[in-house]
Write an enzyme that holds these catalytic residues in place. Structure first.
Site, PDB file in Angstrom:
ATOM      1  N   CYS A 172      81.713 -32.069 -17.504  1.00 40.35           N
ATOM      2  CA  CYS A 172      82.789 -33.077 -17.529  1.00 40.35           C
ATOM      3  C   CYS A 172      82.880 -33.798 -18.865  1.00 40.35           C
ATOM      4  CB  CYS A 172      82.591 -34.085 -16.404  1.00 40.35           C
ATOM      5  SG  CYS A 172      82.605 -33.312 -14.791  1.00 40.35           S
ATOM      6  N   HIS A 222      85.809 -41.112 -17.273  1.00 45.37           N
ATOM      7  CA  HIS A 222      85.851 -39.863 -16.501  1.00 45.37           C
ATOM      8  C   HIS A 222      86.208 -40.211 -15.063  1.00 45.37           C
ATOM      9  CE1 HIS A 222      84.937 -36.008 -14.938  1.00 45.37           C
ATOM     10  NE2 HIS A 222      83.796 -36.343 -14.376  1.00 45.37           N
ATOM     11  N   ASN A 233      88.521 -35.055  -9.420  1.00 46.53           N
ATOM     12  CA  ASN A 233      87.730 -34.815 -10.626  1.00 46.53           C
ATOM     13  C   ASN A 233      88.100 -33.454 -11.211  1.00 46.53           C
ATOM     14  OD1 ASN A 233      85.755 -34.168 -12.478  1.00 46.53           O
ATOM     15  ND2 ASN A 233      84.022 -34.763 -11.177  1.00 46.53           N
TER      16      ASN A 233
HETATM   17  N1  ACO Z   1      83.570 -36.754   4.703  1.00 53.65           N
HETATM   18  C1  ACO Z   1      82.876 -37.458   5.614  1.00 53.65           C
HETATM   19  N2  ACO Z   1      81.563 -37.712   5.515  1.00 53.65           N
HETATM   20  C2  ACO Z   1      80.929 -37.252   4.411  1.00 53.65           C
HETATM   21  C3  ACO Z   1      81.589 -36.511   3.418  1.00 53.65           C
HETATM   22  C4  ACO Z   1      82.964 -36.264   3.596  1.00 53.65           C
HETATM   23  N3  ACO Z   1      83.702 -35.587   2.697  1.00 53.65           N
HETATM   24  N4  ACO Z   1      80.702 -36.189   2.454  1.00 53.65           N
HETATM   25  C5  ACO Z   1      79.513 -36.703   2.813  1.00 53.65           C
HETATM   26  N5  ACO Z   1      79.657 -37.329   4.016  1.00 53.65           N
HETATM   27  C6  ACO Z   1      78.626 -38.039   4.765  1.00 53.65           C
HETATM   28  C7  ACO Z   1      77.252 -37.532   4.486  1.00 53.65           C
HETATM   29  O1  ACO Z   1      76.981 -36.411   5.281  1.00 53.65           O
HETATM   30  C8  ACO Z   1      76.387 -38.738   4.865  1.00 53.65           C
HETATM   31  O2  ACO Z   1      76.251 -38.787   6.263  1.00 53.65           O
HETATM   32  P1  ACO Z   1      74.878 -39.324   6.939  1.00 53.65           P
HETATM   33  O3  ACO Z   1      74.726 -40.743   6.458  1.00 53.65           O
HETATM   34  O4  ACO Z   1      75.155 -39.195   8.381  1.00 53.65           O
HETATM   35  O5  ACO Z   1      73.809 -38.416   6.404  1.00 53.65           O
HETATM   36  C9  ACO Z   1      77.275 -39.920   4.443  1.00 53.65           C
HETATM   37  O6  ACO Z   1      78.618 -39.404   4.341  1.00 53.65           O
HETATM   38  C10 ACO Z   1      76.860 -40.567   3.149  1.00 53.65           C
HETATM   39  O7  ACO Z   1      76.626 -39.552   2.184  1.00 53.65           O
HETATM   40  P2  ACO Z   1      76.272 -39.908   0.690  1.00 53.65           P
HETATM   41  O8  ACO Z   1      76.104 -38.653  -0.084  1.00 53.65           O
HETATM   42  O9  ACO Z   1      75.172 -40.887   0.650  1.00 53.65           O
HETATM   43  O10 ACO Z   1      77.618 -40.657   0.232  1.00 53.65           O
HETATM   44  P3  ACO Z   1      77.919 -41.424  -1.106  1.00 53.65           P
HETATM   45  O11 ACO Z   1      78.346 -42.787  -0.792  1.00 53.65           O
HETATM   46  O12 ACO Z   1      76.834 -41.243  -2.144  1.00 53.65           O
HETATM   47  O13 ACO Z   1      79.207 -40.662  -1.645  1.00 53.65           O
HETATM   48  C11 ACO Z   1      79.799 -38.988  -3.269  1.00 53.65           C
HETATM   49  C12 ACO Z   1      79.120 -39.291  -1.927  1.00 53.65           C
HETATM   50  C13 ACO Z   1      81.275 -39.339  -3.134  1.00 53.65           C
HETATM   51  C14 ACO Z   1      79.641 -37.534  -3.595  1.00 53.65           C
HETATM   52  C15 ACO Z   1      79.175 -39.865  -4.381  1.00 53.65           C
HETATM   53  O14 ACO Z   1      77.774 -39.786  -4.308  1.00 53.65           O
HETATM   54  C16 ACO Z   1      79.608 -39.470  -5.761  1.00 53.65           C
HETATM   55  O15 ACO Z   1      80.757 -39.640  -6.144  1.00 53.65           O
HETATM   56  N6  ACO Z   1      78.682 -38.968  -6.590  1.00 53.65           N
HETATM   57  C17 ACO Z   1      78.981 -38.642  -7.966  1.00 53.65           C
HETATM   58  C18 ACO Z   1      79.785 -37.414  -8.123  1.00 53.65           C
HETATM   59  C19 ACO Z   1      80.091 -37.213  -9.608  1.00 53.65           C
HETATM   60  O16 ACO Z   1      80.267 -38.180 -10.346  1.00 53.65           O
HETATM   61  N7  ACO Z   1      80.120 -36.037 -10.123  1.00 53.65           N
HETATM   62  C20 ACO Z   1      80.273 -36.047 -11.592  1.00 53.65           C
HETATM   63  C21 ACO Z   1      80.418 -35.040 -12.289  1.00 53.65           C
HETATM   64  S1  ACO Z   1      81.102 -33.562 -11.616  1.00 53.65           S
HETATM   65  C22 ACO Z   1      80.902 -32.368 -12.843  1.00 53.65           C
HETATM   66  O17 ACO Z   1      80.245 -32.577 -13.840  1.00 53.65           O
HETATM   67  C23 ACO Z   1      81.488 -31.022 -12.529  1.00 53.65           C
END
Ligand code: ACO
Length: 329
Positions: free
Chosen positions: A116, A256, A286
């Site tokens: 990214c 980003h 993204n």
């Molecule tokens: N829909 C519903 N529930 C979901 C989903 C979804 N799409 N995805 C995950 N959940 C659930 C999980 O299973 C978990 O359930 P549980 O508590 O019963 O186990 C719960 O939601 C919480 O999951 P987390 O992973 O802790 O959620 P978080 O608040 O961290 O959000 C996310 C997840 C959106 C992926 C976040 O962590 C994030 O944005 N991370 C950074 C991503 C990023 O910046 N990538 C950058 C670069 S990409 C590149 O370089 C190609």
């Protein structure tokens, strides 16, 4: 003594594929909801390319627009760089495919891989090439089709990504110096938190890499989130320091677009209000190396920034890689 060669920004352009995939569409594919996706990421929809529309095609459409704004013909370019992690093929480079589509030959063309952060890395490379006098007119593109490396059965990742491309044309200048500073960083220790395991020399494509689904993005979202905020804030502050500008000199910040919560946390950490931050993640998701340049192009077209305004691009991605650039529009 000769005056230092500066970089002038001649024009920008962007292209998003026509097909829109909404959060409600995703509710039909995986166990998710519009409410969860919007609240946790800020994303409402993203664009998806056609099967016969490779990354070079999006790059071409964005480049044509940037060249039009720059008011130059492809023949006036002397280097093409594409930042991408979803090349048309492993080789030749997507930049070579783009060169062919632009109807030009002979000039060098290569891809740059920094996930990214690729576009901001590309700004640094373009600046160095122009300042050294090696090249005069550079087309830099950020283009990605993450939909093609997404696991559409994995709700943790498939709601996050989209496709698109943005392009910028730089030229040398004795008068202007539109790239005020660039700061880059990387830390390979975290390479297994965000990666695409198979298809390279570690796990060449085999029946088992396909059956084990190793050709799609794997991410530990929470860990990525935790690393992204301090690194993006650090990059933003370092680039400011290098430019000699203060935070109040920046008209808008373009981070980003990976997650609205990351964007808000970075804004808080560097001490700016969200009305100074440009956000289009709700429409794009993204799009990796294309996020900052498509957002910049949209901000310019929407009149959010005008000629002479100073903008900071801030990025973070797989590697981990990060960076920030301060540019004058
Ligand atoms: N829909 C519903 N529930 C979901 C989903 C979804 N799409 N995805 C995950 N959940 C659930 C999980 O299973 C978990 O359930 P549980 O508590 O019963 O186990 C719960 O939601 C919480 O999951 P987390 O992973 O802790 O959620 P978080 O608040 O961290 O959000 C996310 C997840 C959106 C992926 C976040 O962590 C994030 O944005 N991370 C950074 C991503 C990023 O910046 N990538 C950058 C670069 S990409 C590149 O370089 C190609």
């Amino acid at each position: 003594m000769d005056k230092k060669i500066g970089v002038k920004i001649l024009g920008t352009g962007s292209y998003l594929p026509e097909k829109i995939l909404t959060n409600s569409d995703l509710e039909k594919i995986v166990d998710t909801s519009d409410e969860w996706i919007s609240a946790r990421t800020g994303i409402r929809e993203r664009r998806i390319s056609k099967s016969n529309e490779p990354t070079s095609e999006l790059a071409y459409k964005a480049s044509i627009k940037a060249l039009e704004v720059a008011n130059i013909s492809p023949k006036q370019l002397d280097l093409i760089i594409i930042a991408t992690i979803t090349p048309d093929m492993f080789f030749p480079s997507t930049a070579c495919f783009l060169q062919r589509k632009l109807g030009i030959v002979s000039i060098p063309a290569f891809d740059l891989s920094a996930a990214c952060s690729g576009f901001v890395y590309g700004i640094s490379v373009s600046k160095a090439f122009i300042e050294s006098g090696l090249y005069k007119t550079i087309l830099l593109v950020g283009a990605d089709e993450l939909s093609k490396i997404t696991d559409w059965k994995d709700k943790n990742t498939c709601v996050l990504f989209g496709d698109g491309a943005g392009a910028i044309v730089f030229s040398n200048s004795q008068k202007d110096d539109d790239i005020l500073s660039v700061f880059l960083g990387a830390d390979g220790l975290y390479s297994d938190l965000l990666f695409l395991p198979a298809g390279g020399s570690v796990y060449p494509a085999t029946e088992s890499t396909v059956s084990e689904n190793l050709h799609t993005i794997k991410m530990q979202g929470r860990e990525v989130f935790k690393a992204a905020v301090p690194k993006m804030a650090l990059a933003a502050e370092k680039a400011l320091e290098l430019s000699g500008k203060s935070i109040n000199d920046i008209k808008i910040f373009i981070p980003h677009q990976a997650n609205i919560r990351i964007i808000e946390a970075v804004a808080k950490k560097i001490g700016i209000s969200m009305d100074r931050v440009f956000v289009n993640i709700h429409k794009t998701g993204n799009i990796s190396s294309a996020t900052t340049i498509t957002a910049l192009d949209e901000a310019i077209k929407a009149g959010k920034v005008c000629k002479g305004d100073i903008v900071e691009l801030i990025t973070f991605g797989g590697g981990f890689t990060w960076g920030a650039a301060i540019i004058r529009i």
